[in-house]
Design an enzyme around this catalytic site. Structure first.
Site, PDB file in Angstrom:
ATOM      1  N   ASP A  67       0.356  -1.347  -0.053  1.00 32.03           N
ATOM      2  CA  ASP A  67      -0.114  -0.237  -0.093  1.00 32.03           C
ATOM      3  C   ASP A  67       0.676   1.254   0.035  1.00 32.03           C
ATOM      4  O   ASP A  67       2.062   1.337   0.339  1.00 32.03           O
ATOM      5  CB  ASP A  67      -0.919  -0.004   0.939  1.00 32.03           C
ATOM      6  CG  ASP A  67      -0.375  -0.294   2.238  1.00 32.03           C
ATOM      7  OD1 ASP A  67       0.634  -0.422   2.667  1.00 32.03           O
ATOM      8  OD2 ASP A  67      -1.091  -0.729   2.848  1.00 32.03           O
ATOM      9  N   ASN A 136      -8.256  -3.757  14.542  1.00 33.24           N
ATOM     10  CA  ASN A 136      -9.232  -3.715  14.764  1.00 33.24           C
ATOM     11  C   ASN A 136      -9.584  -4.896  13.219  1.00 33.24           C
ATOM     12  O   ASN A 136      -9.903  -5.154  12.609  1.00 33.24           O
ATOM     13  CB  ASN A 136      -9.443  -2.569  13.491  1.00 33.24           C
ATOM     14  CG  ASN A 136      -9.181  -2.114  12.245  1.00 33.24           C
ATOM     15  OD1 ASN A 136      -8.347  -2.859  12.145  1.00 33.24           O
ATOM     16  ND2 ASN A 136      -9.875  -0.590  11.926  1.00 33.24           N
ATOM     17  N   HIS A 138      -7.354  -5.011  10.415  1.00 33.37           N
ATOM     18  CA  HIS A 138      -7.363  -4.781   8.506  1.00 33.37           C
ATOM     19  C   HIS A 138      -5.688  -5.638   8.572  1.00 33.37           C
ATOM     20  O   HIS A 138      -4.956  -5.332   9.480  1.00 33.37           O
ATOM     21  CB  HIS A 138      -7.275  -3.554   8.795  1.00 33.37           C
ATOM     22  CG  HIS A 138      -6.019  -2.609   9.398  1.00 33.37           C
ATOM     23  ND1 HIS A 138      -6.125  -1.182   9.323  1.00 33.37           N
ATOM     24  CD2 HIS A 138      -3.922  -2.737   9.727  1.00 33.37           C
ATOM     25  CE1 HIS A 138      -5.305  -1.001   9.469  1.00 33.37           C
ATOM     26  NE2 HIS A 138      -4.476  -2.270  10.096  1.00 33.37           N
ATOM     27  N   GLU A 143      -9.979  -1.481   5.460  1.00 36.09           N
ATOM     28  CA  GLU A 143     -10.440  -2.066   6.572  1.00 36.09           C
ATOM     29  C   GLU A 143     -11.363  -2.617   7.220  1.00 36.09           C
ATOM     30  O   GLU A 143     -12.120  -2.800   5.952  1.00 36.09           O
ATOM     31  CB  GLU A 143     -10.764  -0.481   7.545  1.00 36.09           C
ATOM     32  CG  GLU A 143      -9.883   0.489   7.270  1.00 36.09           C
ATOM     33  CD  GLU A 143      -9.145   0.100   8.547  1.00 36.09           C
ATOM     34  OE1 GLU A 143      -9.212  -0.420   9.337  1.00 36.09           O
ATOM     35  OE2 GLU A 143      -7.605   1.347   8.100  1.00 36.09           O
TER      36      GLU A 143
END
Ligand code: F6R
Length: 240
Positions: A67, A136, A138, A143
């Site tokens: 990314d 979380n 991800h 996400e």
């Protein structure tokens, strides 16, 4: 999914680096999928050590990073381009033309993303994909959401990600978007190695390993990958 648990965070890096070492030593040409963030840094240090000792070389390897932020100059100290060069590429013999990092300044981001997936396919697919995991759940910038993403795409950063980034950026320079490999791009890798250390990752690891496979915890999709290893320290594995 195979789970390897180590007594200390320090013991994780050499074990994970072994996966790269055996691939780099056994294949004529390797395609590496790489990640940024704190989790892979000790593994990159270990790989640099092994390169300096003459154990491995990256001459016959290409890399694709997961990314990159949108709108940040590559030269910015917080770009993932800079991160990868500072933490790995500048210290090993990878050929710069074989380094692939999404261009977050591309005029046509859709084309940039489609071209990236096509370049991975044309290279023969990723042999080994390194991942970290967010608290979380991800992976990459995928996400929690209502559906698993497909190929590489432009994503709006969640408020919590923007919040955690606020220590690195001034308000005006804060990236709001990123380009990320999608879940399907990640799942196409022949092998996946995920690193998680520390208690802050324990809940995400529990959901990823033992929870249902759901886009609410993107890493849970890895339960469906045929060749995936989680490298954990005791703290990250404490809820398993
Ligand atoms: C990095 C990335 C992220 C991180 C994750 C964990 O390229 O895509 O998904 O892997 O946010 O970050 P750290 O390792 O800093 O806890």
């Amino acid at each position: 999914m195979e789970i390897k648990i180590f007594d200390t965070p320090d013991a994780v890096a050499p074990a994970c680096a072994d996966e790269f070492t055996s691939l780099l030593s056994s294949k004529d040409y390797c395609i590496l999928g790489l990640a940024t963030g704190a989790s892979p840094v000790p593994t990159y240090r270990e790989l640099i050590k092994r390169f300096n000792a003459g154990v491995i070389s990256f001459k016959h390897a290409s890399s694709f990073n997961l990314d990159e932020y949108v709108g940040l100059p590559r030269s910015d100290k917080n770009s993932y381009y800079t991160f990868m060069h500072e933490n790995l590429f500048n210290s090993v013999d990878i050929n710069e033309k074989n380094v692939h990092i999404l261009n977050g300044n591309a005029e046509d981001t859709e084309k940039e993303c489609a071209d990236y997936d096509a370049a991975i396919d044309a290279a023969g697919g990723i042999d080994i994909q390194l991942l970290g995991i967010g608290t979380n759940g991800h992976i990459g910038f995928n996400e929690p959401s209502d559906a698993f993403s497909d190929g590489t795409f432009k994503v709006k950063l969640t408020d919590s990600t923007v919040q955690s980034n606020s220590i690195y950026f001034t308000e005006s320079a804060m990236p709001r978007y990123a380009l990320t490999m999608g879940i399907n791009s990640i799942m196409k890798a022949k092998k996946i190695v995920l690193i998680a250390t520390g208690t802050s990752k324990a809940e995400a690891i529990k959901n990823a390993v033992k929870g249902e496979v759901t886009p609410r915890c993107p890493a849970s999709v890895l339960q469906k990958h045929p060749n995936c290893i989680f490298f954990l320290d005791r703290a990250a594995a404490s809820l398993l």
